[in-house]
Design a protein around this motif. Structure first.
Motif, PDB file in Angstrom:
ATOM      1  N   TYR A 195      47.529  -5.696   0.151  1.00  0.00           N
ATOM      2  CA  TYR A 195      48.065  -6.893   0.785  1.00  0.00           C
ATOM      3  C   TYR A 195      46.958  -7.687   1.479  1.00  0.00           C
ATOM      4  O   TYR A 195      46.921  -8.925   1.400  1.00  0.00           O
ATOM      5  N   GLU A 196      46.052  -6.996   2.165  1.00  0.00           N
ATOM      6  CA  GLU A 196      44.940  -7.695   2.811  1.00  0.00           C
ATOM      7  C   GLU A 196      44.071  -8.414   1.777  1.00  0.00           C
ATOM      8  O   GLU A 196      43.683  -9.573   1.969  1.00  0.00           O
ATOM      9  N   ALA A 255      46.876 -21.398   4.889  1.00  0.00           N
ATOM     10  CA  ALA A 255      47.868 -21.038   5.895  1.00  0.00           C
ATOM     11  C   ALA A 255      48.431 -22.315   6.505  1.00  0.00           C
ATOM     12  O   ALA A 255      47.710 -23.282   6.736  1.00  0.00           O
ATOM     13  N   GLY A 256      49.725 -22.307   6.776  1.00  0.00           N
ATOM     14  CA  GLY A 256      50.383 -23.503   7.275  1.00  0.00           C
ATOM     15  C   GLY A 256      50.975 -24.339   6.163  1.00  0.00           C
ATOM     16  O   GLY A 256      51.837 -25.186   6.411  1.00  0.00           O
ATOM     17  N   GLU A 257      50.503 -24.103   4.926  1.00  0.00           N
ATOM     18  CA  GLU A 257      51.050 -24.797   3.765  1.00  0.00           C
ATOM     19  C   GLU A 257      51.768 -23.825   2.829  1.00  0.00           C
ATOM     20  O   GLU A 257      52.810 -24.161   2.270  1.00  0.00           O
ATOM     21  N   VAL A 258      51.182 -22.646   2.676  1.00  0.00           N
ATOM     22  CA  VAL A 258      51.755 -21.631   1.783  1.00  0.00           C
ATOM     23  C   VAL A 258      51.788 -20.290   2.502  1.00  0.00           C
ATOM     24  O   VAL A 258      50.747 -19.792   2.955  1.00  0.00           O
ATOM     25  N   ALA A 259      52.971 -19.722   2.636  1.00  0.00           N
ATOM     26  CA  ALA A 259      53.123 -18.391   3.232  1.00  0.00           C
ATOM     27  C   ALA A 259      52.813 -17.337   2.172  1.00  0.00           C
ATOM     28  O   ALA A 259      53.144 -17.500   0.999  1.00  0.00           O
ATOM     29  N   PRO A 289      47.327  -9.018  12.463  1.00  0.00           N
ATOM     30  CA  PRO A 289      47.312 -10.187  13.357  1.00  0.00           C
ATOM     31  C   PRO A 289      46.220 -11.198  13.032  1.00  0.00           C
ATOM     32  O   PRO A 289      46.334 -12.367  13.403  1.00  0.00           O
ATOM     33  N   LYS A 290      45.179 -10.777  12.345  1.00  0.00           N
ATOM     34  CA  LYS A 290      44.093 -11.719  12.032  1.00  0.00           C
ATOM     35  C   LYS A 290      44.474 -12.678  10.899  1.00  0.00           C
ATOM     36  O   LYS A 290      43.727 -13.615  10.621  1.00  0.00           O
ATOM     37  N   TYR A 291      45.615 -12.442  10.253  1.00  0.00           N
ATOM     38  CA  TYR A 291      46.028 -13.298   9.148  1.00  0.00           C
ATOM     39  C   TYR A 291      47.172 -14.206   9.572  1.00  0.00           C
ATOM     40  O   TYR A 291      48.164 -13.758  10.132  1.00  0.00           O
ATOM     41  N   GLU A 292      47.024 -15.480   9.267  1.00  0.00           N
ATOM     42  CA  GLU A 292      48.063 -16.459   9.573  1.00  0.00           C
ATOM     43  C   GLU A 292      49.052 -16.563   8.424  1.00  0.00           C
ATOM     44  O   GLU A 292      48.692 -16.404   7.267  1.00  0.00           O
ATOM     45  N   ASP A 293      50.292 -16.903   8.779  1.00  0.00           N
ATOM     46  CA  ASP A 293      51.304 -17.246   7.784  1.00  0.00           C
ATOM     47  C   ASP A 293      51.531 -16.146   6.755  1.00  0.00           C
ATOM     48  O   ASP A 293      51.603 -16.409   5.548  1.00  0.00           O
ATOM     49  N   LYS A 337      62.870  -6.450  14.542  1.00  0.00           N
ATOM     50  CA  LYS A 337      61.659  -5.672  14.780  1.00  0.00           C
ATOM     51  C   LYS A 337      60.410  -6.346  14.223  1.00  0.00           C
ATOM     52  O   LYS A 337      59.302  -6.080  14.679  1.00  0.00           O
ATOM     53  N   LEU A 338      60.601  -7.197  13.221  1.00  0.00           N
ATOM     54  CA  LEU A 338      59.466  -7.725  12.468  1.00  0.00           C
ATOM     55  C   LEU A 338      58.989  -9.054  13.022  1.00  0.00           C
ATOM     56  O   LEU A 338      59.795  -9.905  13.408  1.00  0.00           O
ATOM     57  N   PRO A 339      57.671  -9.292  13.054  1.00  0.00           N
ATOM     58  CA  PRO A 339      57.140 -10.536  13.606  1.00  0.00           C
ATOM     59  C   PRO A 339      57.514 -11.760  12.776  1.00  0.00           C
ATOM     60  O   PRO A 339      57.953 -12.760  13.315  1.00  0.00           O
ATOM     61  N   MET A 340      57.336 -11.695  11.451  1.00  0.00           N
ATOM     62  CA  MET A 340      57.785 -12.747  10.542  1.00  0.00           C
ATOM     63  C   MET A 340      58.354 -12.060   9.310  1.00  0.00           C
ATOM     64  O   MET A 340      57.752 -11.138   8.769  1.00  0.00           O
TER      65      MET A 340
END
Length: 322
Positions: free
Chosen positions: A155-156, A169-173, A196-200, A236-239
């Motif tokens: 995933y990373e 990020a901000g355009e495509v999740a 946490p270092k990855y956006e969206d 429980k999940l952040p996003m």
């Protein structure tokens, strides 16, 4: 599964039939009906072979990017948004039919993560900047035989691949499958350590109450209760996104009910689920729009028969606003 279908038909007939199927199964009229019902986003599922073609010895028909281009053109014309979902990785991410091949000899070593990243790269490069594309899923329903740490590494790398290919990020999740609720705690721990270092980036769950012996003998009221409890899992999940659900129940839960009574049961079950799924930061997708397996799996008919109504309102996210 698609593998078995293509294998049974033979190469020439499979190519003929799948080319026609991909051309005609959905139309702009379908997308217009979705929009009129209040839907705003579509999850488009595709196997790796649709992007780069089959590997030697695989019976799949592909690539078929022109069919994907056509679908995006039609969706964009209707003002809808799209989550592109890599529904079958190279080598398969499980032994089950959803990844394209019902394969009893599969094991995690057969999944080719590097080749799957190359597919994501090509997909992201082709559709970066495409107005309607607002999400990309990096796998589908990975086997529980695959260690969470191994999936987290993939995933990373997938996030990095997609971003470097031009999907910002901000355009495509970037949608990362947990798959079942039973693995939430595993992935939460890894999220705290790495993500946490990855956006969206959005965790993806599939919720069904018809597969497996655990669901078979629950009473109807217990099924309703369990649907409501999904809210606590999502909180429980952040996003997060629920990218698959249906109103299917085990046969025992509706045994003895008339057709009209079943519709009312499905309507109530849908309402309970939707109340829970409103907790998902990035919304939900019903599986699927049209299906011959019955009303329980057919959103088009659920909407037409009043079994399900898309909630009004929206979310301040770029993936789904039901």
């Amino acid at each position: 599964c698609e593998w078995g279908c293509c294998q049974a038909l033979g190469h020439a007939e499979a190519r003929k039939r799948l080319t026609e199927h991909r051309r005609t199964y959905f139309s702009r009229e379908d997308f217009a009906e979705m929009k009129a019902a209040g839907l705003t986003h579509v999850r488009l599922c595709l196997g790796a072979w649709c992007v780069v073609g089959p590997r030697q010895g695989e019976p799949y028909v592909g690539p078929c990017l022109e069919a994907l281009d056509r679908a995006l053109d039609q969706l964009e014309a209707e003002g809808m948004r799209v989550l592109l979902d890599l529904h079958g990785c190279v080598g398969g991410e499980s032994a089950k039919p959803p990844c394209g091949h019902n394969n009893g000899t599969w094991n995690p070593k057969k999944w080719d993560s590097k080749a799957s990243l190359a597919v994501l790269k090509k997909l992201a490069e082709r559709y970066a900047g495409r107005v309607c594309v607002c999400g990309i899923g990096v796998a589908n329903e990975p086997s529980e035989d695959m260690r969470a740490e191994e999936l987290a590494r993939y995933y990373e790398e997938a996030v990095q691949t997609v971003r470097q290919a031009g999907m910002r990020a901000g355009e495509v999740a970037v949608v990362l499958p947990i798959f079942t609720e039973y693995r939430v705690n595993e992935f939460l721990k890894l999220w705290e350590e790495h993500y946490p270092k990855y956006e969206d980036c959005v965790f993806d769950l599939h919720f069904y109450q018809c597969f497996g012996s655990n669901w078979t003998w629950l009473s109807l009221e217990r099924h309703m209760h369990e649907a409501v409890q999904r809210k606590s899992v999502l909180e429980k999940l952040p996003m997060c996104c629920v990218s698959e659900w249906s109103v299917a129940l085990p046969e025992a839960a509706t045994r003895g009910s008339s057709a009209e009574e079943k519709r009312e049961i499905y309507k109530r079950f849908a309402q309970k689920q939707l109340e829970a799924y409103e907790t998902a930061t990035h919304g939900w997708f019903f599986w699927t729009w049209r299906d011959s397996a019955g009303l329980e799996w057919n959103l088009q008919e659920c909407l037409r028969q009043g079994v399900l109504q898309v909630p009004t309102g929206g979310r301040d996210t770029n993936l789904l606003k039901p």
